[in-house]
Design an enzyme around this catalytic site. Structure first.
Site, mmCIF file in Angstrom:
data_model
loop_
_atom_site.group_PDB
_atom_site.id
_atom_site.type_symbol
_atom_site.label_atom_id
_atom_site.label_comp_id
_atom_site.label_asym_id
_atom_site.label_seq_id
_atom_site.Cartn_x
_atom_site.Cartn_y
_atom_site.Cartn_z
ATOM 1 N N ASN A 9 92.280 30.475 55.306
ATOM 2 C CA ASN A 9 91.279 30.350 56.369
ATOM 3 C C ASN A 9 90.256 31.473 56.192
ATOM 4 O O ASN A 9 90.496 32.600 56.618
ATOM 5 C CB ASN A 9 91.985 30.443 57.733
ATOM 6 C CG ASN A 9 91.006 30.370 58.893
ATOM 7 O OD1 ASN A 9 89.848 30.007 58.717
ATOM 8 N ND2 ASN A 9 91.482 30.710 60.082
ATOM 9 N N TRP A 10 89.151 31.129 55.558
ATOM 10 C CA TRP A 10 88.143 32.163 55.256
ATOM 11 C C TRP A 10 87.384 32.609 56.506
ATOM 12 O O TRP A 10 86.663 33.589 56.461
ATOM 13 C CB TRP A 10 87.151 31.638 54.215
ATOM 14 C CG TRP A 10 87.707 31.444 52.839
ATOM 15 C CD1 TRP A 10 89.010 31.610 52.425
ATOM 16 C CD2 TRP A 10 86.980 31.043 51.672
ATOM 17 N NE1 TRP A 10 89.122 31.333 51.088
ATOM 18 C CE2 TRP A 10 87.894 30.977 50.593
ATOM 19 C CE3 TRP A 10 85.639 30.718 51.426
ATOM 20 C CZ2 TRP A 10 87.515 30.604 49.297
ATOM 21 C CZ3 TRP A 10 85.258 30.346 50.152
ATOM 22 C CH2 TRP A 10 86.186 30.293 49.094
ATOM 23 N N LYS A 11 87.499 31.842 57.573
ATOM 24 C CA LYS A 11 86.741 32.123 58.810
ATOM 25 C C LYS A 11 85.261 32.234 58.470
ATOM 26 O O LYS A 11 84.786 31.555 57.551
ATOM 27 C CB LYS A 11 87.300 33.375 59.498
ATOM 28 C CG LYS A 11 88.817 33.289 59.706
ATOM 29 C CD LYS A 11 89.370 34.326 60.621
ATOM 30 C CE LYS A 11 90.884 34.171 60.686
ATOM 31 N NZ LYS A 11 91.506 35.056 61.646
ATOM 32 N N HIS A 98 92.493 26.567 66.533
ATOM 33 C CA HIS A 98 92.699 27.986 66.197
ATOM 34 C C HIS A 98 92.458 28.829 67.446
ATOM 35 O O HIS A 98 91.543 28.543 68.231
ATOM 36 C CB HIS A 98 91.755 28.403 65.061
ATOM 37 C CG HIS A 98 92.103 29.744 64.506
ATOM 38 N ND1 HIS A 98 91.780 30.909 65.160
ATOM 39 C CD2 HIS A 98 92.785 30.109 63.391
ATOM 40 C CE1 HIS A 98 92.251 31.943 64.453
ATOM 41 N NE2 HIS A 98 92.861 31.474 63.378
ATOM 42 N N GLU A 100 91.062 31.580 67.911
ATOM 43 C CA GLU A 100 89.713 32.154 68.067
ATOM 44 C C GLU A 100 88.775 31.138 68.722
ATOM 45 O O GLU A 100 87.886 31.510 69.487
ATOM 46 C CB GLU A 100 89.174 32.618 66.699
ATOM 47 C CG GLU A 100 89.863 33.903 66.253
ATOM 48 C CD GLU A 100 89.923 34.114 64.754
ATOM 49 O OE1 GLU A 100 89.224 33.420 63.998
ATOM 50 O OE2 GLU A 100 90.697 34.995 64.323
ATOM 51 N N GLU A 170 100.782 30.701 65.095
ATOM 52 C CA GLU A 170 100.073 31.969 64.932
ATOM 53 C C GLU A 170 100.089 32.736 66.246
ATOM 54 O O GLU A 170 99.275 32.451 67.145
ATOM 55 C CB GLU A 170 98.606 31.709 64.551
ATOM 56 C CG GLU A 170 98.415 31.015 63.240
ATOM 57 C CD GLU A 170 97.035 31.309 62.653
ATOM 58 O OE1 GLU A 170 96.983 31.860 61.555
ATOM 59 O OE2 GLU A 170 96.027 31.028 63.307
ATOM 60 N N GLY A 176 94.927 39.168 62.572
ATOM 61 C CA GLY A 176 93.958 40.199 62.197
ATOM 62 C C GLY A 176 94.310 41.597 62.682
ATOM 63 O O GLY A 176 93.478 42.497 62.633
ATOM 64 N N SER A 216 98.430 38.074 60.161
ATOM 65 C CA SER A 216 98.656 39.259 59.316
ATOM 66 C C SER A 216 99.691 39.014 58.220
ATOM 67 O O SER A 216 100.418 39.927 57.828
ATOM 68 C CB SER A 216 99.042 40.475 60.173
ATOM 69 O OG SER A 216 97.978 40.802 61.046
ATOM 70 N N GLY A 237 94.518 34.455 56.801
ATOM 71 C CA GLY A 237 93.130 34.830 57.067
ATOM 72 C C GLY A 237 92.681 35.902 56.097
ATOM 73 O O GLY A 237 92.313 35.619 54.951
HETATM 74 P P1 PGA Z 1 94.957 36.916 59.561
HETATM 75 O O1 PGA Z 1 94.383 35.556 60.194
HETATM 76 O O2 PGA Z 1 95.783 36.514 58.370
HETATM 77 O O3 PGA Z 1 93.724 37.700 59.172
HETATM 78 O O4 PGA Z 1 95.763 37.576 60.619
HETATM 79 C C1 PGA Z 1 95.165 34.393 60.256
HETATM 80 C C2 PGA Z 1 94.400 33.299 60.980
HETATM 81 O O5 PGA Z 1 93.742 33.562 61.977
HETATM 82 O O6 PGA Z 1 94.440 32.139 60.564
#
Ligand code: PGA
Length: 254
Positions: A9-11, A98, A100, A170, A176, A216, A237
């Site tokens: 997931n490059w966001k 997700h 976010e 998640e 993150g 993470s 991520g």
């Molecule tokens: P992260 O993000 O690996 O940077 O914690 C995971 C995600 O939000 O899919």
């Protein structure tokens, strides 16, 4: 046997040039490994999808998908991207729900329910995200919280439809942040998720649904999650933004 899956997931990271470089490196590194058993799904920003899909080998275990899709297939929704558009550039997966987007864009359960249906209708496999906040975990209500998210987002599907879904657990407090649950906590939640699916769709369906861990997850800790019996891979991520770390995670699953 369930599929093993690692999702990148490059966001909102990487311009087109950087994205192409990263994808090319990942493809090259994975291509050198014989007998790959894991499916790898890259989720770049929408505007890179077409170019990155063209880099992928025609068949095999590498795929592209989107980080979201609109709930409607077409229409007057300025700035949005629909499931049929994503399909037309070769995306075969889409992330839905997700945290976010739930948090910053106000995406609520009723909307996510419809997005899952729209994605399936247009040939995209949903990667449905769930997970609790720190507050919910501290109160000890994480399993019932996640069960409600699953029921709201997925339980309208038929058994045939849910077989197309991938679930990603998640915990919001791990995304993150560098903190993660311990593997026994991850296994307990994945087991609870699988049992929830079994209670609605039966044991056979639940045994075939891939459940990924995200939050993470990195090259150092991936293996300790991937050895858990109900963890079928990862949603990555930050550690997916660099080819060596991402490919090490794929290696940990194989
Ligand atoms: P992260 O993000 O690996 O940077 O914690 C995971 C995600 O939000 O899919």
């Amino acid at each position: 046997m369930r599929s093993k899956i690692v999702v990148a997931n490059w966001k909102m990271n990487k311009d087109l040039h950087e994205g192409l470089q990263l994808a090319a490196r990942v493809i090259q590194m994975l291509g050198n490994r014989a007998n790959r058993s894991a499916q790898v799904i890259l989720l770049p920003p929408f505007i890179h999808l077409d170019a990155i899909r063209k880099l992928l080998p025609k068949s095999g275990s590498l795929h592209v998908g989107a980080q979201d899709c609109h709930v409607h297939a077409y229409g007057a929704f300025t700035g949005e991207v629909s499931a049929p558009m994503l399909r037309s550039v070769g995306a075969t997966f889409v992330l839905i729900g997700h945290s976010e987007r739930r948090q910053h864009l106000g995406e609520h359960s009723a909307l996510l329910t419809q997005k899952v249906t729209t994605a399936l209708l247009h040939g995209l496999r949903p990667i449905f995200c769930c997970g609790e906040s720190q507050q919910v975990r501290t109160a000890g209500h994480q399993e019932s919280f996640v069960q409600k998210q699953l029921a709201a987002g997925l339980f309208h599907l038929s058994a045939g439809q849910i077989a197309q879904v991938i679930i990603a657990y998640e915990p919001i407090w791990a995304i993150g942040t560098g903190s993660t649950p311990i593997p026994t906590q991850v296994q307990a939640m994945h087991y609870a998720i699988r049992s929830t699916i079994a209670s609605r769709y039966g044991e056979e369906v639940s045994q075939n649904i891939p459940i990924l861990y995200g939050g993470s997850c990195n090259a150092e800790n991936a293996l300790c999650f991937f050895v858990c019996p109900d963890v079928d891979g990862g949603l990555i991520g930050k550690a997916s933004l660099e080819a060596v770390s991402f490919v090490s995670i794929v290696d940990a699953l194989e």
